[in-house]
Write a protein that holds these residues in place. Sequence first.
Motif, mmCIF file in Angstrom:
data_model
loop_
_atom_site.group_PDB
_atom_site.id
_atom_site.type_symbol
_atom_site.label_atom_id
_atom_site.label_comp_id
_atom_site.label_asym_id
_atom_site.label_seq_id
_atom_site.Cartn_x
_atom_site.Cartn_y
_atom_site.Cartn_z
ATOM 1 N N UNK A 79 0.839 -1.212 0.000
ATOM 2 C CA UNK A 79 0.000 0.000 0.000
ATOM 3 C C UNK A 79 0.872 1.259 0.000
ATOM 4 N N UNK A 80 1.909 1.262 0.830
ATOM 5 C CA UNK A 80 2.800 2.417 0.907
ATOM 6 C C UNK A 80 3.575 2.655 -0.370
ATOM 7 N N UNK A 81 4.051 1.585 -0.978
ATOM 8 C CA UNK A 81 4.804 1.697 -2.231
ATOM 9 C C UNK A 81 3.900 2.263 -3.329
ATOM 10 N N UNK A 82 2.680 1.764 -3.406
ATOM 11 C CA UNK A 82 1.737 2.235 -4.420
ATOM 12 C C UNK A 82 1.384 3.703 -4.173
ATOM 13 N N UNK A 83 1.159 4.078 -2.929
ATOM 14 C CA UNK A 83 0.890 5.486 -2.602
ATOM 15 C C UNK A 83 2.059 6.378 -3.017
ATOM 16 N N UNK A 84 3.278 5.942 -2.735
ATOM 17 C CA UNK A 84 4.457 6.727 -3.109
ATOM 18 C C UNK A 84 4.579 6.861 -4.629
ATOM 19 N N UNK A 85 4.247 5.795 -5.336
ATOM 20 C CA UNK A 85 4.306 5.876 -6.792
ATOM 21 C C UNK A 85 3.274 6.886 -7.312
ATOM 22 N N UNK A 86 2.081 6.877 -6.740
ATOM 23 C CA UNK A 86 1.046 7.843 -7.147
ATOM 24 C C UNK A 86 1.462 9.269 -6.811
ATOM 25 N N UNK A 87 2.023 9.460 -5.616
ATOM 26 C CA UNK A 87 2.337 10.809 -5.137
ATOM 27 C C UNK A 87 3.658 11.375 -5.653
ATOM 28 N N UNK A 99 5.804 9.490 -8.150
ATOM 29 C CA UNK A 99 6.234 8.936 -9.423
ATOM 30 C C UNK A 99 7.272 7.839 -9.316
ATOM 31 N N UNK A 100 7.605 7.428 -8.086
ATOM 32 C CA UNK A 100 8.581 6.360 -7.878
ATOM 33 C C UNK A 100 8.047 5.387 -6.835
ATOM 34 N N UNK A 101 8.382 4.115 -6.989
ATOM 35 C CA UNK A 101 7.978 3.115 -5.998
ATOM 36 C C UNK A 101 8.943 3.157 -4.825
ATOM 37 N N UNK A 102 8.789 4.182 -4.007
ATOM 38 C CA UNK A 102 9.691 4.395 -2.879
ATOM 39 C C UNK A 102 9.300 3.537 -1.691
ATOM 40 N N UNK A 103 10.308 3.122 -0.955
ATOM 41 C CA UNK A 103 10.099 2.378 0.278
ATOM 42 C C UNK A 103 9.259 3.244 1.221
ATOM 43 N N UNK A 104 8.149 2.733 1.728
ATOM 44 C CA UNK A 104 7.279 3.550 2.566
ATOM 45 C C UNK A 104 7.789 3.757 3.991
ATOM 46 N N UNK A 105 8.784 3.038 4.397
ATOM 47 C CA UNK A 105 9.253 3.153 5.782
ATOM 48 C C UNK A 105 10.441 4.097 5.909
ATOM 49 N N UNK A 106 10.880 4.660 4.803
ATOM 50 C CA UNK A 106 12.014 5.583 4.845
ATOM 51 C C UNK A 106 11.590 6.933 4.321
ATOM 52 N N UNK A 107 12.092 7.978 4.942
ATOM 53 C CA UNK A 107 11.682 9.332 4.574
ATOM 54 C C UNK A 107 12.499 9.856 3.403
ATOM 55 N N UNK A 108 11.801 10.382 2.430
ATOM 56 C CA UNK A 108 12.473 10.989 1.293
ATOM 57 C C UNK A 108 12.818 12.425 1.650
ATOM 58 N N UNK A 109 13.855 12.944 0.994
ATOM 59 C CA UNK A 109 14.209 14.338 1.266
ATOM 60 C C UNK A 109 13.881 15.247 0.082
ATOM 61 N N UNK A 110 13.330 14.678 -0.980
ATOM 62 C CA UNK A 110 12.892 15.489 -2.105
ATOM 63 C C UNK A 110 13.923 15.690 -3.193
ATOM 64 N N UNK A 111 15.168 15.247 -2.959
ATOM 65 C CA UNK A 111 16.169 15.341 -4.017
ATOM 66 C C UNK A 111 16.179 14.032 -4.799
ATOM 67 N N UNK A 112 16.202 14.146 -6.102
ATOM 68 C CA UNK A 112 16.097 12.960 -6.950
ATOM 69 C C UNK A 112 17.194 11.935 -6.648
ATOM 70 N N UNK A 113 18.413 12.384 -6.478
ATOM 71 C CA UNK A 113 19.528 11.468 -6.233
ATOM 72 C C UNK A 113 19.298 10.649 -4.961
ATOM 73 N N UNK A 114 18.892 11.313 -3.902
ATOM 74 C CA UNK A 114 18.657 10.633 -2.624
ATOM 75 C C UNK A 114 17.414 9.749 -2.688
ATOM 76 N N UNK A 115 16.361 10.268 -3.304
ATOM 77 C CA UNK A 115 15.126 9.497 -3.390
ATOM 78 C C UNK A 115 15.311 8.210 -4.189
#
Length: 88
Positions: free
Chosen positions: A33-41, A43-59
């Motif tokens: 559910x978290x991965x799908x939400x991150x992809x919708x929000x 554009x990437x299937x980001x791990x839902x348990x780790x915080x993104x910082x908004x920079x493409x390289x880090x994300x």
Amino acid sequence: MNREDIIRIWERFSEKNDFKINPDKKIVESVLDGVIDNEKNFGLRLCPCRLRDGTKERDLELICPCNFKLHDTWQKEGRCWCGLFVKR
């Protein structure tokens, strides 16, 4: 990509490794559910348990499955941070 496709990717990822997908389906569904939400929000299937910082390289480092073997939970508990993968 649908839910089943993502699970198949995770299964293939774990096939020839020392880990497998967690047999606890509630955990798998929660992470999915978290991965799908991150992809919708974002554009990437980001791990839902780790915080993104908004920079493409880090994300990009947070795309699920992430490099979880670097985390303490792998060494101490035999699981990735969110519990999607566990040691065999």
